[in-house]
Motif scaffolding. Structure first.
Motif, mmCIF file in Angstrom:
data_model
loop_
_atom_site.group_PDB
_atom_site.id
_atom_site.type_symbol
_atom_site.label_atom_id
_atom_site.label_comp_id
_atom_site.label_asym_id
_atom_site.label_seq_id
_atom_site.Cartn_x
_atom_site.Cartn_y
_atom_site.Cartn_z
ATOM 1 N N ASP A 126 0.885 -1.165 0.000
ATOM 2 C CA ASP A 126 0.000 0.000 0.000
ATOM 3 C C ASP A 126 0.927 1.220 0.000
ATOM 4 O O ASP A 126 1.608 1.486 0.989
ATOM 5 C CB ASP A 126 -0.859 -0.097 1.270
ATOM 6 C CG ASP A 126 -1.824 1.056 1.497
ATOM 7 O OD1 ASP A 126 -1.518 2.198 1.108
ATOM 8 O OD2 ASP A 126 -2.883 0.794 2.104
ATOM 9 N N SER A 129 -0.843 6.362 -2.248
ATOM 10 C CA SER A 129 -2.102 6.564 -1.519
ATOM 11 C C SER A 129 -2.392 8.022 -1.129
ATOM 12 O O SER A 129 -2.663 8.302 0.043
ATOM 13 C CB SER A 129 -2.122 5.681 -0.259
ATOM 14 O OG SER A 129 -1.817 4.351 -0.592
ATOM 15 N N PRO A 130 -2.334 8.955 -2.092
ATOM 16 C CA PRO A 130 -2.613 10.355 -1.739
ATOM 17 C C PRO A 130 -4.112 10.592 -1.584
ATOM 18 O O PRO A 130 -4.918 9.743 -1.975
ATOM 19 C CB PRO A 130 -2.099 11.123 -2.961
ATOM 20 C CG PRO A 130 -2.272 10.165 -4.099
ATOM 21 C CD PRO A 130 -2.059 8.789 -3.521
ATOM 22 N N HIS A 166 -4.000 3.165 -2.366
ATOM 23 C CA HIS A 166 -5.187 3.317 -1.509
ATOM 24 C C HIS A 166 -5.569 4.801 -1.433
ATOM 25 O O HIS A 166 -5.368 5.474 -0.410
ATOM 26 C CB HIS A 166 -4.829 2.759 -0.120
ATOM 27 C CG HIS A 166 -5.975 2.622 0.830
ATOM 28 N ND1 HIS A 166 -6.878 1.594 0.766
ATOM 29 C CD2 HIS A 166 -6.360 3.369 1.892
ATOM 30 C CE1 HIS A 166 -7.754 1.709 1.743
ATOM 31 N NE2 HIS A 166 -7.461 2.794 2.437
ATOM 32 N N GLY A 168 -7.217 8.340 -1.035
ATOM 33 C CA GLY A 168 -8.190 8.914 -0.104
ATOM 34 C C GLY A 168 -9.290 9.604 -0.895
ATOM 35 O O GLY A 168 -9.245 10.805 -1.121
ATOM 36 N N GLU A 265 -10.421 4.509 -0.813
ATOM 37 C CA GLU A 265 -11.268 4.311 0.366
ATOM 38 C C GLU A 265 -12.716 4.051 -0.026
ATOM 39 O O GLU A 265 -13.419 3.278 0.628
ATOM 40 C CB GLU A 265 -11.160 5.528 1.287
ATOM 41 C CG GLU A 265 -9.787 5.679 1.920
ATOM 42 C CD GLU A 265 -9.661 6.943 2.774
ATOM 43 O OE1 GLU A 265 -10.694 7.556 3.093
ATOM 44 O OE2 GLU A 265 -8.525 7.311 3.107
ATOM 45 N N TYR A 318 -11.416 6.711 8.698
ATOM 46 C CA TYR A 318 -10.152 6.179 8.178
ATOM 47 C C TYR A 318 -9.863 4.794 8.763
ATOM 48 O O TYR A 318 -9.478 3.859 8.039
ATOM 49 C CB TYR A 318 -9.073 7.188 8.564
ATOM 50 C CG TYR A 318 -7.688 6.983 7.991
ATOM 51 C CD1 TYR A 318 -7.490 6.814 6.621
ATOM 52 C CD2 TYR A 318 -6.571 7.018 8.824
ATOM 53 C CE1 TYR A 318 -6.205 6.672 6.113
ATOM 54 C CE2 TYR A 318 -5.290 6.876 8.319
ATOM 55 C CZ TYR A 318 -5.108 6.697 6.970
ATOM 56 O OH TYR A 318 -3.835 6.558 6.477
ATOM 57 N N ASP A 322 -9.699 1.095 6.955
ATOM 58 C CA ASP A 322 -8.467 0.303 6.992
ATOM 59 C C ASP A 322 -8.722 -1.108 7.519
ATOM 60 O O ASP A 322 -8.071 -2.064 7.069
ATOM 61 C CB ASP A 322 -7.387 1.024 7.812
ATOM 62 C CG ASP A 322 -6.389 1.731 6.898
ATOM 63 O OD1 ASP A 322 -6.209 1.264 5.755
ATOM 64 O OD2 ASP A 322 -5.790 2.734 7.315
ATOM 65 N N TYR A 340 2.473 -1.052 4.631
ATOM 66 C CA TYR A 340 1.908 0.296 4.543
ATOM 67 C C TYR A 340 3.076 1.274 4.503
ATOM 68 O O TYR A 340 3.741 1.483 5.520
ATOM 69 C CB TYR A 340 1.046 0.602 5.768
ATOM 70 C CG TYR A 340 -0.143 -0.325 5.910
ATOM 71 C CD1 TYR A 340 -0.014 -1.556 6.549
ATOM 72 C CD2 TYR A 340 -1.387 0.027 5.397
ATOM 73 C CE1 TYR A 340 -1.104 -2.411 6.665
ATOM 74 C CE2 TYR A 340 -2.483 -0.819 5.524
ATOM 75 C CZ TYR A 340 -2.326 -2.041 6.155
ATOM 76 O OH TYR A 340 -3.405 -2.885 6.272
ATOM 77 N N VAL A 342 3.936 4.539 4.722
ATOM 78 C CA VAL A 342 3.247 5.758 5.164
ATOM 79 C C VAL A 342 4.128 6.498 6.181
ATOM 80 O O VAL A 342 4.835 5.879 6.983
ATOM 81 C CB VAL A 342 1.879 5.409 5.820
ATOM 82 C CG1 VAL A 342 1.116 6.673 6.189
ATOM 83 C CG2 VAL A 342 1.018 4.544 4.899
ATOM 84 N N GLN A 346 1.982 8.708 11.246
ATOM 85 C CA GLN A 346 0.759 7.896 11.388
ATOM 86 C C GLN A 346 1.019 6.625 12.197
ATOM 87 O O GLN A 346 0.233 5.672 12.152
ATOM 88 C CB GLN A 346 0.171 7.558 10.012
ATOM 89 C CG GLN A 346 -0.383 8.791 9.307
ATOM 90 C CD GLN A 346 -1.258 8.460 8.102
ATOM 91 O OE1 GLN A 346 -1.917 7.425 8.063
ATOM 92 N NE2 GLN A 346 -1.269 9.347 7.124
ATOM 93 N N HIS A 349 -1.806 5.389 14.496
ATOM 94 C CA HIS A 349 -2.933 4.818 13.747
ATOM 95 C C HIS A 349 -2.645 3.357 13.415
ATOM 96 O O HIS A 349 -3.486 2.486 13.632
ATOM 97 C CB HIS A 349 -3.193 5.614 12.471
ATOM 98 C CG HIS A 349 -4.084 4.911 11.481
ATOM 99 N ND1 HIS A 349 -5.431 4.728 11.685
ATOM 100 C CD2 HIS A 349 -3.806 4.298 10.295
ATOM 101 C CE1 HIS A 349 -5.950 4.059 10.667
ATOM 102 N NE2 HIS A 349 -4.978 3.776 9.809
ATOM 103 N N PHE A 350 -1.457 3.101 12.902
ATOM 104 C CA PHE A 350 -1.163 1.734 12.474
ATOM 105 C C PHE A 350 -0.981 0.793 13.664
ATOM 106 O O PHE A 350 -1.389 -0.359 13.615
ATOM 107 C CB PHE A 350 0.024 1.703 11.513
ATOM 108 C CG PHE A 350 -0.351 2.234 10.152
ATOM 109 C CD1 PHE A 350 -1.207 1.512 9.332
ATOM 110 C CD2 PHE A 350 0.087 3.478 9.721
ATOM 111 C CE1 PHE A 350 -1.606 2.011 8.101
ATOM 112 C CE2 PHE A 350 -0.306 3.984 8.489
ATOM 113 C CZ PHE A 350 -1.151 3.246 7.674
HETATM 114 N N1 ARG Z 1 -4.456 8.841 2.260
HETATM 115 C C1 ARG Z 1 -3.656 8.745 3.439
HETATM 116 C C2 ARG Z 1 -2.913 10.060 3.654
HETATM 117 O O1 ARG Z 1 -2.733 10.805 2.725
HETATM 118 C C3 ARG Z 1 -2.639 7.640 3.387
HETATM 119 C C4 ARG Z 1 -3.239 6.274 3.257
HETATM 120 C C5 ARG Z 1 -2.258 5.180 3.606
HETATM 121 N N2 ARG Z 1 -2.803 3.880 3.502
HETATM 122 C C6 ARG Z 1 -3.679 3.336 4.369
HETATM 123 N N3 ARG Z 1 -4.156 2.152 4.113
HETATM 124 N N4 ARG Z 1 -4.018 3.955 5.469
HETATM 125 O O2 ARG Z 1 -2.502 10.326 4.766
#
Ligand code: ARG
Length: 585
Positions: A126, A129-130, A166, A168, A265, A318, A322, A340, A342, A346, A349-350
């Motif tokens: 993943d 993912s913007p 992924h 957003g 999403e 969010y 996920d 991920y 990222v 974050q 979150h993870f």
């Molecule tokens: N769209 C999210 C962002 O810009 C990142 C997503 C990362 N992937 C995920 N499965 N949460 O912060």
């Protein structure tokens, strides 16, 4: 003498059986073989120390007993010695180096050897993912670049890789955005630059809603209408996403990124209800202030800060998406591992997501894939703060890549003023983009990194330009002499490496296998960057000391082989990092 691609794997297997033969309990001993400081040899095993401690025996005699049991194949290939308290050092013999290089003369042969590492595994990556409705800016660089390199490394080492963007494309921002679109959309501006217009509207809607509760209320009802499938709002939403994806694609093409899936999403919209039901039915979730939440009593923070899986207004967020995504990737792709890529901000979150998913899967009798947050730090400007334009705005990725190409053009024009203009432009795009990618990848991803044009677009140091130039120079050796790189006829009759330059280069080349192992085990591409940089350095030393095109056919053959393998491994390595290479520079 037959030697596998993975020399460390081979040594570990040999040591494990030698240890059993020397009387250690089978399976009780982890050989712990690693590439070592070249002064001590090529590889070193330190596992005897732990094994001796556990067996209550002095380590050095134990190491000697194990060494005495090592089989003939490995003995033929390496000089073996015991050092210090009980380390075992292996130094490759020149004949073995020659055999390994003979057996790995093409990218396909390297890949065949490397692919044993992750055979039969499916890795979902993943990355990028913007969020839609905004242009990609410098903050989006790292996920795209690191995710691509990691995907290529995993695929090369045998995994089935599912590259999943992924996006957003769902969430509260659409309420404000649709509110603004309905009142302020400039059709001419959409035609000129759709994503810029939607970004303008997004900011406008945001500011308006913040300053006026009535607007906030209206925006919220636009969101509710969208979520209920209202045709007008759905059409607008679709238009915004189509424009966003088209703008992202321009960047992906420049970075040579191709996704297998773009499941944003919104794709999980109809898949979140299973999450609500199962979490409630298994007793993992509870109600708190009207929301459905999951507490983790054993965790210092999450025992009081629960994971909200359903907001009090009934909407998903969010975290819910996920969770649904993990289930989908497990059931649909049969993922063995999900990465991920990222920003490390974050991290919470993870951590919370993985904890919840772990309990949820355990309660429902499912096997949880390995979940890894491949985190990275921030891109900083020379002032040590997150990189911005002079006016404090985010730097658009497109502008960043344009400037890189412009700066690379100056470098190329200075170095090769006689190349035709069009060619210099093509080279500049590859060097410019490659420099930005490489500067990012060559840093340990976990740390923040300082963005410096001067360091990045330079022929000196651990840079893309240095490596691309080294590679082009080797290609030119073959071109100048009308030879084809890797042609078996040119290498026929090569005998064992002799000069210090030849031996040092060959020893570096065979460590490509260990570099791949290290980079994929840690998911850290910077190990590969450093290796390629050092390899190019070894090549220079060799090339300055030893003439390649000499009369003696045997010497020429082995030196041409070294040139060809250096080229092959530089090419393969840079490709795995996501860079394009050049014929000349
Ligand atoms: N769209 C999210 C962002 O810009 C990142 C997503 C990362 N992937 C995920 N499965 N949460 O912060």
């Amino acid at each position: 003498m037959h030697l596998a691609f993975d020399l460390i794997g081979e040594l570990e297997a040999a040591l494990a059986s030698a240890a059993t033969a020397a009387g250690l309990e089978p399976g009780s001993f982890a050989p712990g073989v690693r590439t070592s400081d070249p002064r001590h040899g090529d590889f070193q095993a330190n596992g005897i120390l732990g094994a001796a401690k556990r067996a209550g025996k002095p380590p050095r005699p134990l190491a000697e007993a194990v060494v005495a049991q090592i089989g003939a194949g490995v003995r033929e290939a390496f000089d073996i010695s015991v050092a210090g308290p009980g380390f075992i050092n292996f130094t490759a013999k020149p004949a073995m180096l020659l055999e390994w290089l003979k057996a790995h003369r093409s990218a396909a042969e390297l890949e065949a050897g490397a692919s044993a590492a992750h055979r039969d595994e499916t890795w979902v990556v993943d990355y990028s993912s913007p969020n839609a409705a905004k242009q990609m800016h410098v903050g989006h660089l790292r996920s795209a670049v690191i995710g691509e390199a990691v995907s290529r490394l995993l695929a090369f080492t045998g995994a089935r890789v599912v590259r999943d963007n992924h996006i957003g494309d769902w969430g509260t921002q659409y309420g404000k955005l649709i509110w603004a679109c309905k009142r302020h959309l400039d059709e001419a501006a959409v035609l000129r630059d759709p994503i810029a217009e939607f970004e303008r509207l997004y900011k406008l809607g945001n500011t308006a809603a913040e300053g006026d509760p009535k607007v906030m209320e209206e925006a919220r009802s636009e969101l509710v209408k969208l979520q209920a499938g209202d045709p007008e709002n759905t059409a607008l939403w679709d238009r915004i996403n189509t424009a966003s994806l088209a703008a992202f694609q321009v960047i992906y093409d420049r970075l040579d990124i191709r996704f297998d899936e773009t499941l944003g999403e919104s794709f999980y919209n109809d898949k979140v209800s299973r999450v609500y039901t199962e979490l409630a039915e298994t007793g993992l979730s509870s109600q708190s202030e009207g929301a459905q939440v999951v507490f983790h009593p054993e965790h210092p923070r999450f025992k009081t800060q629960p994971m909200i899986v359903r907001k009090s207004d009934g909407a998903a967020n969010y975290a819910t998406t996920d969770l649904a995504t993990i289930l989908y990737r497990t059931e649909h792709f049969r993922a063995s591992c999900i990465l991920y890529v990222v920003d490390k901000r974050q991290g919470d979150h993870f951590e919370q997501l993985f904890l919840t998913a772990g309990k949820w899967f355990a309660k429902t009798g499912r096997t949880l894939p390995r979940l890894v947050h491949v985190d990275f730090g921030t891109v900083l400007g020379e002032d040590g703060k997150p990189l911005k334009t002079r006016t404090g705005d985010n730097i658009k990725l497109k502008d960043l890549l344009d400037e890189a190409a412009e700066r690379a053009y100056l470098l190329v024009s200075e170095k090769s003023p006689d190349f035709p203009e069009a060619e210099r432009r093509t080279i500049a795009e590859i060097v410019g983009t490659g420099s930005v990618q490489y500067a990012d990848l060559s840093q340990n991803r976990a740390s923040d990194y300082l963005f410096s044009w001067d360091k990045m677009i330079s022929l000196d140091g651990n840079t893309a330009a240095y490596l691309l130039y080294a590679l082009a120079r080797i290609r030119s050796i073959f071109r100048r002499h009308g030879l084809e790189c890797g042609d078996p006829a040119a290498e026929a009759g090569a005998d064992v490496f002799q000069t210090p330059g030849e031996v040092a280069l060959a020893r570096k080349l065979v460590k490509f296998s260990d570099t791949l192992r290290l980079s994929t085990e840690t998911l850290c591409p910077h190990f590969l960057c450093l290796y390629l940089y050092e390899l190019a350095g070894e090549f220079s030393t060799f090339y300055n000391a030893d003439k390649v095109i000499v009369d003696d056919p045997v010497v020429r053959a082995r030196r041409l082989m070294l040139c060809a393998r250096t080229l092959l491994i530089l090419e393969t390595g840079l490709r795995l990092l996501g860079l394009r290479t050049l014929e000349r520079m």
